[in-house]
Enzyme design. Sequence first.
Site, PDB file in Angstrom:
ATOM      1  CB  ILE A 197      -1.028  -0.034   1.416  1.00  0.00           C
ATOM      2  CG1 ILE A 197      -0.301  -0.332   2.505  1.00  0.00           C
ATOM      3  CG2 ILE A 197      -1.906  -0.892   1.045  1.00  0.00           C
ATOM      4  CD1 ILE A 197      -1.078  -0.190   3.667  1.00  0.00           C
ATOM      5  N   GLY A 198       2.198   1.155  -0.005  1.00  0.00           N
ATOM      6  CA  GLY A 198       3.069   2.186  -0.028  1.00  0.00           C
ATOM      7  C   GLY A 198       4.573   1.770  -0.149  1.00  0.00           C
ATOM      8  NE  ARG A 199       8.697   1.539  -4.550  1.00  0.00           N
ATOM      9  CZ  ARG A 199       9.735   2.083  -5.177  1.00  0.00           C
ATOM     10  NH1 ARG A 199      10.918   1.952  -4.757  1.00  0.00           N
ATOM     11  NH2 ARG A 199       9.709   2.815  -6.265  1.00  0.00           N
ATOM     12  N   GLY A 200       8.722   3.618   0.520  1.00  0.00           N
ATOM     13  CA  GLY A 200       9.506   4.688   0.943  1.00  0.00           C
ATOM     14  C   GLY A 200      10.988   4.746   0.847  1.00  0.00           C
ATOM     15  CG  PHE A 202      15.674   3.327   4.549  1.00  0.00           C
ATOM     16  CD1 PHE A 202      16.669   3.623   3.650  1.00  0.00           C
ATOM     17  CD2 PHE A 202      15.521   4.220   5.643  1.00  0.00           C
ATOM     18  CE1 PHE A 202      17.573   4.397   4.067  1.00  0.00           C
ATOM     19  CE2 PHE A 202      16.020   5.263   5.994  1.00  0.00           C
ATOM     20  CZ  PHE A 202      17.257   5.489   5.145  1.00  0.00           C
ATOM     21  N   GLY A 203      12.102   0.945   2.213  1.00  0.00           N
ATOM     22  CA  GLY A 203      11.354  -0.355   2.114  1.00  0.00           C
ATOM     23  C   GLY A 203       9.846   0.042   2.001  1.00  0.00           C
ATOM     24  CD  GLU A 204       9.230  -3.089  -0.545  1.00  0.00           C
ATOM     25  OE1 GLU A 204       9.963  -2.951  -1.535  1.00  0.00           O
ATOM     26  OE2 GLU A 204       9.538  -3.660   0.611  1.00  0.00           O
ATOM     27  CG  ASP A 317       8.805  14.716   7.177  1.00  0.00           C
ATOM     28  OD1 ASP A 317       9.060  15.992   6.311  1.00  0.00           O
ATOM     29  OD2 ASP A 317       8.944  13.648   6.735  1.00  0.00           O
TER      30      ASP A 317
END
Length: 688
Positions: A197-200, A202-204, A317
């Site tokens: 459902i998402g990705r950044g 360093f990972g998912e 942030d």
Amino acid sequence: MADLEAVLADVSYLMAMEKSKATPAARASKKVVLPEPSIRSVMQRYLAERNEITFDKIFNQKIGFLLFKDFCLNEIGEAVPQVKFYEEIKEYEKLDNEEDRLHRSRQMYDAYIMRELLSSTHQFSKQAVEHVQSHLSKKQVTPTLFQPYIEEICESLRGDIFQKFMESEKFTRFCQWKNVELNIHLSMNDFSVHRIIGRGGFGEVYGCRKADTGKMYAMKCLDKKRVKMKQGETLALNERIMLSLVSTGDCPFIVCMTYAFHTPDKLCFILDLMNGGDMHYHLSQHGVFSEKEMRFYASEIILGLEHMHTCFVVYRDLKPANILLDEYGHVRISDLGLACDFSKKKPHASVGTHGYMAPEVLQKGTCYDSSADWFSLGCMLFKLLRGHSPFRQHKTKDKHEIDRMTLTVNVQLPDAFSPELRSLLEGLLQRDVSQRLGCYGGGARELKEHIFFKGIDWQYVYLRKYPPPLIPPRGEVNAADAFDIGSFDEEDTKGIKLLDCDQDLYKNFPLMISERWQQEVVETIYDAVNAETDKIEARKKAKNKQLCQEEDYAMGKDCIMHGYMLKLGNPFLTQWQRRYFYLFPNRLEWRGEGESRQNLLTMEQIMSVEETQIKDRKCILLRVKGGKQFVLQCESDPEFAQWLKELTCTFNEAQRLLRRAPKFLNKPRAAILEFSKPPLCHRNSSGL
């Protein structure tokens, strides 16, 4: 084919969501099994040494309160009114408007105060009565109206009634649940992982379902190799620390963590699942928001920031992409990767997203605290209203230009903004921290009292009673297609090797937030597990009623502790045999299930008590005179810690006494004695 796979992934995910909401326990693919009641002997000592079995500690835990309440309602007639009154007060505190509170408070006054006053049975102080009467007469029905009674109810329960609870079977059940809680070791096998459902960086992030309760969560997985490649170890560990700080206490406006664990390749955070998409996505779909709509989001975000700041955490942030919506449209602040604890030392690093960073954050070497978040809030609220950051005019992407404007330009607010909104944003966007709204010493209270939020009932906000302006579509994932989200290129990390020193960084990474685990259990499987355990224990009692019970044998003697352990047995020491052990000041006794024969090892025969490891399991090694040794293994972490401690202390004390005893006591004896009947035990067996 890819489209079909994406559709199937979405359908599977949505079905899991719906079933988990309806009957989460029925979706559980693993069973939680409580240990035998005999675990009480070990757990009581374990918890007592950690100051975990006081009235306040047990009463303020979800499972502890439910068991104490059950005990009072069924065993202690005198405590029933107090417990029921306490629950009524807690329900009253959740009411979101004055009219409901006035109606309920009058009912409670008649049922629990006036009735007892008329019958001269009211046990509480005159001050508590007068406090409620005075406020009711003026129709001042705040959520804290009955607070004096809360304190006095707890005081009335913490004495003899709590002591009786400690001697009851309900306390035994509390020890059983605490043993399960304190022995949680999570792995990927404890979750069914659904679609991404998402990705950044360093990972998912994946949707997942916990196997033993059926509850749905979000699983954020950081790739250890990618973390190492980008030198992000400190950031990853910091996120886990920040999440642990803000995830205690009830805050419905932060994406909180319930568990953290790691595998050889991944760092995993188990977080609140938010199915409504993020504010950046909805801003692009919905367009800019009105002042009224923005006020709704601002009020919930302010409460989220207030909770963080109370924990001495500055977020750093704040931006629309980090504000997630749940399925009903309420929001939570997510992703604490850049958050920082300022309780001991103020940060000075320049981190965040350009266009939202406060001037003091941009000025390298300048220390700051929660002030930075109030400036970022002003930037974010401006974007919700206008579609861009106040310092990102004409869609410029030049970071240096954005930073320059943040440090030097006075924001020109549109004439269309109301005077109240202009006052709010001008206060939040002050470059001078000492002049900024939220930084005069009152924190979030300064914003709550601002004229822009006039008429807002903050208790109403906290209880999420205001209708959201935007409700995400039901029956949709509200996230990008799995193929659009994409995946990392494995070639990037092909040359990265994880060494032992890399893994050592994460040895303290696993974590479980007790209050959140207990809430999960109570919402899902608590009643079913208790009912099943009651049946099992009733069958065992009926079957073994003629046999000598474990606790009966230990009762009336100076038994320090008793319980099950696994003993490495047979001539080749290759099989684990489950035995019931009793530790006395001068000996260790054990026997097999249903056996009458008792084995005995005196402290005089033991040469040392050591910790060892067999196949990655911690064990206790007893070295005995004559070259023999006994290896014992426990069924849970708390049991191992307590047995090792008690055996070591008992052995050391016995050796001290032996050194002082006459020499004739040191004549050789058989290392192990076997009795066809239990040995005679005096009430004091400390003599050797």
